[in-house]
Design a protein around this motif. Structure first.
Motif, PDB file in Angstrom:
ATOM      1  N   ALA A 121       0.953  -1.270  -0.212  1.00  0.00           N
ATOM      2  CA  ALA A 121       0.012  -0.456   0.206  1.00  0.00           C
ATOM      3  C   ALA A 121       0.942   1.489   0.058  1.00  0.00           C
ATOM      4  N   ARG A 122       0.584   2.709  -0.301  1.00  0.00           N
ATOM      5  CA  ARG A 122       0.851   3.375  -0.593  1.00  0.00           C
ATOM      6  C   ARG A 122       0.399   3.998   0.230  1.00  0.00           C
ATOM      7  N   PHE A 123       1.322   5.328   1.067  1.00  0.00           N
ATOM      8  CA  PHE A 123       1.023   6.623   2.055  1.00  0.00           C
ATOM      9  C   PHE A 123       1.477   7.585   1.015  1.00  0.00           C
ATOM     10  N   SER A 124       1.049   9.052   1.182  1.00  0.00           N
ATOM     11  CA  SER A 124       1.667  10.635   0.559  1.00  0.00           C
ATOM     12  C   SER A 124       2.337  10.370   0.777  1.00  0.00           C
ATOM     13  N   ASN A 128       6.007   3.484   1.165  1.00  0.00           N
ATOM     14  CA  ASN A 128       4.888   3.045   0.761  1.00  0.00           C
ATOM     15  C   ASN A 128       5.583   1.945   1.913  1.00  0.00           C
ATOM     16  N   ARG A 171      -3.737  -4.599  -4.669  1.00  0.00           N
ATOM     17  CA  ARG A 171      -2.379  -4.586  -3.524  1.00  0.00           C
ATOM     18  C   ARG A 171      -1.658  -5.706  -2.905  1.00  0.00           C
ATOM     19  N   CYS A 259     -10.968   0.133  -4.763  1.00  0.00           N
ATOM     20  CA  CYS A 259     -10.200   1.064  -4.014  1.00  0.00           C
ATOM     21  C   CYS A 259     -10.010   1.647  -5.586  1.00  0.00           C
ATOM     22  N   ASP A 409     -11.787   6.918   1.362  1.00  0.00           N
ATOM     23  CA  ASP A 409      -9.633   7.425   1.085  1.00  0.00           C
ATOM     24  C   ASP A 409      -9.052   5.921   1.831  1.00  0.00           C
ATOM     25  N   GLU A 411      -6.724   4.863   1.767  1.00  0.00           N
ATOM     26  CA  GLU A 411      -5.445   5.985   2.071  1.00  0.00           C
ATOM     27  C   GLU A 411      -5.026   5.924   3.437  1.00  0.00           C
ATOM     28  N   ASP A 414      -5.605   3.318   4.768  1.00  0.00           N
ATOM     29  CA  ASP A 414      -4.055   1.937   4.701  1.00  0.00           C
ATOM     30  C   ASP A 414      -3.336   2.090   5.936  1.00  0.00           C
TER      31      ASP A 414
END
Length: 576
Positions: A121-124, A128, A171, A259, A409, A411, A414
């Protein structure tokens, strides 16, 4: 057996991979930098993580330290940082010990043959994280790649294993050995083509669509089952073992929210003025002429304080919307008599924590013991399951809130998952007593009457919760929060939230979701969008029957009533 330097081979190494520990002791860091490695030890590949502070130790000694499972002597060739009391904490009972071996408080090693899945998964800001699960169902601590490197790790892993992307969750990657025989056996167990492979070619030529997609449907079902923890009974159930009891592939009410669903922009909405007129909505006999218009005005702006005493009794079912003024006088008299008869018989009054939070605003508005009791009865019709000992209703609402938030949302979801907060348990109090302790007393009066309007959808209080959470995403994701500090931050929002901003956000989220053409079915069900907007019980005739029931009349003795709008006929308010 001792391991020598010759037995050790470093295949891949990446620095800047952090482990978020959620440590509760003040003398421990909650974010630990370290290395992720793929190594071979005596020809056996493994995935390892160790903190930077362990880097001075000899590599060959790492991760081959453990106690003899037969009760013998502890291996003397262990790393000095090894803590014998280290254990994996899990709420799920496992049938076998974890395949990964600790050498320090947080270090671990997992043979690649024991790797079951990776979830990426990926954050801002490009961050990751990976969640790894062993074939025994043991999750390892999430690994956060602050400096990137997940793609390189995947490429290195594919030297030893196959990573197949799940068609259900983009993912999630399932790990298989580079063994054609094992892979063929796996597909054989799937029974993609029921009769084996003997006539596969002829069937494909005759009907390629049915043959191919019939097999693919089983692949999809396989991956759905694969998303459950590997140790669960349902995971091992196959078509060849019908003796096992049927196990659902998913938890009740659970659906993977894709997602990838494209949500349009969140529209701007405006609030209106409180309902400040009443008599003009009554016909000559005192019936409410346009109940849906009143509900729309209440949803848009609430109710002026001097009208609440009257309007709340309709919103909470004390009076039917199409009752006449004379019928309401009779209902009040009968309800008063019934209340005092019950009060004489009461020897003790059952109390559940939280009910006083619901009663106090009602008593304040009605200024009447009898009316507040019956209004509380109407309110409890909406929330009584919140107070059941099993807490099943609260669990369901938290799950529904998670479904909505994942669609809105992913993200943020996650991030909360990575900090052990994906259950949204910090929202429990919000949902239990409808935000009573989060807003000022006057704001709660407005919020509750807005929710009581029944607009614009079912479970609008969950959209209010989403509005609050989404408003806090920058503070949550852009910081070093862990489980404890997330809980602390949410609790400190008390009396700091602007009600009108939250309500505008909740309504905007509703509009954003309903404008999505591919909205997941579970989201539609949570919001009541998959349910017909009207039913027989909401018809004017049923409303008249409710009035007769309250008055104890038979249909023949009831006064005639003019037609009235259904209280739920217009589920969505009119938008300019």
């Amino acid at each position: 057996m001792e391991q020598t330097v010759e037995d050790y081979k470093l295949i891949f190494e990446k620095e800047g991979v952090y482990l978020h520990t959620n440590a509760k002791r003040s003398n421990q860091d909650t974010t630990i930098p370290g290395f992720i490695r793929i190594v071979e030890r005596a020809g056996v590949p493994a995935l390892e993580w160790s903190p930077l502070e362990d880097e001075g130790r000899s590599a060959p000694a790492v991760l081959y330290t453990k106690k003899d499972g037969e009760g013998g002597e502890e291996d003397t060739n262990f790393d000095p940082g090894y803590e014998p009391d280290w254990a994996v904490i899990s709420t799920v009972k496992r049938d076998r010990d974890p395949p990964f071996r600790p050498t320090g408080l947080w270090s671990f090693s997992l043979p690649l043959s024991e790797l079951y899945s990776l979830r990426r998964a990926r954050f801002s800001l490009g961050r990751n994280f990976l969640v790894l699960t062993s074939r025994g169902g043991h999750p390892l601590p999430p690994l956060h790649f602050h400096r990137g490197g997940t793609r390189e790790l995947f490429r290195a892993l594919q030297r030893y294993i196959m990573l197949d992307q799940s068609p259900v969750d983009g993912r999630l990657f399932l790990a298989y050995p580079h063994d054609s025989g094992a892979l063929s056996q796996s597909f054989e167990k799937l029974q993609l083509f029921d009769d084996g492979g003997s006539d596969l070619v002829s069937r494909f030529i005759q009907d390629p669509y049915a043959t191919t997609f019939g097999g693919f449907s089983k692949v999809t079902n396989f991956f759905k089952a694969a998303l459950k923890p590997p140790g669960s009974p349902a995971h091992f159930r196959t078509a060849q073992d019908p003796s096992l009891p049927h196990q659902s592939d998913e938890e009740p009410g659970f659906e993977l929210i894709n997602c990838g669903v494209e949500l349009g922009p969140r529209p701007d909405v405006t609030r209106g003025q409180p309902l400040n007129k009443w008599d003009e909505f009554l016909d000559p006999e005192g019936r409410v002429k346009y109940p849906e218009k009143i509900k729309e005005l209440v949803f848009r702006g609430g109710v002026t304080p001097f009208l609440r005493k009257e309007v709340w009794k309709f919103l909470l079912g004390f009076y039917p919307w199409n009752s006449t003024a004379k019928e309401r006088e009779d209902i009040l008299r009968l309800k008063t008599d019934e209340y005092f008869r019950m009060k004489v018989q009461w020897k003790s009054v059952g109390y559940v924590q939280g009910m006083s939070d619901l009663l106090s605003p009602l008593l304040f508005v009605t200024q009447n013991e009898v009316e507040s009791f019956w209004c509380l009865t109407g309110f409890m019709e909406l929330v009584h399951q919140n107070f059941e000992e099993s807490q099943e209703a609260m669990k369901k609402q938290l799950l529904q809130l998670s479904i909505l938030l994942k669609a809105l949302d992913p993200e943020l979801c996650d991030f909360l998952d990575s900090q052990d907060s994906g259950s949204l348990c910090f929202c429990f109090r919000w949902l239990l007593i409808w935000f009573k302790r989060e807003f000022s007393f006057e704001d709660i009066l407005t919020m509750w009457e807005v929710i009581w309007s029944g607009l614009p959808c079912d479970n609008f209080h969950l959209l209010i919760a989403c509005s609050i959470l989404v408003s806090q995403r920058g503070e949550l994701i852009g910081s070093d929060h862990d489980f404890n500090t997330i809980l602390k931050h949410i609790n400190e929002l008390t009396m700091k939230l602007d009600l009108q901003t939250v309500l505008r956000g909740a309504e905007a989220i509703f509009l954003q979701l309903t404008q999505c053409k591919e909205l997941p079915l579970k989201v539609q069900q949570v919001l009541g969008l998959y349910v017909p907007s009207s039913s027989e019980e909401d018809s004017p005739d049923s409303q008249a029957s409710e009035t007769r029931r309250l008055l104890g009349e038979s249909p023949a003795g009831a006064s005639s009533s003019s037609s009235s709008s259904s209280p739920h006929a217009a589920r969505v308010p009119t938008y300019p």
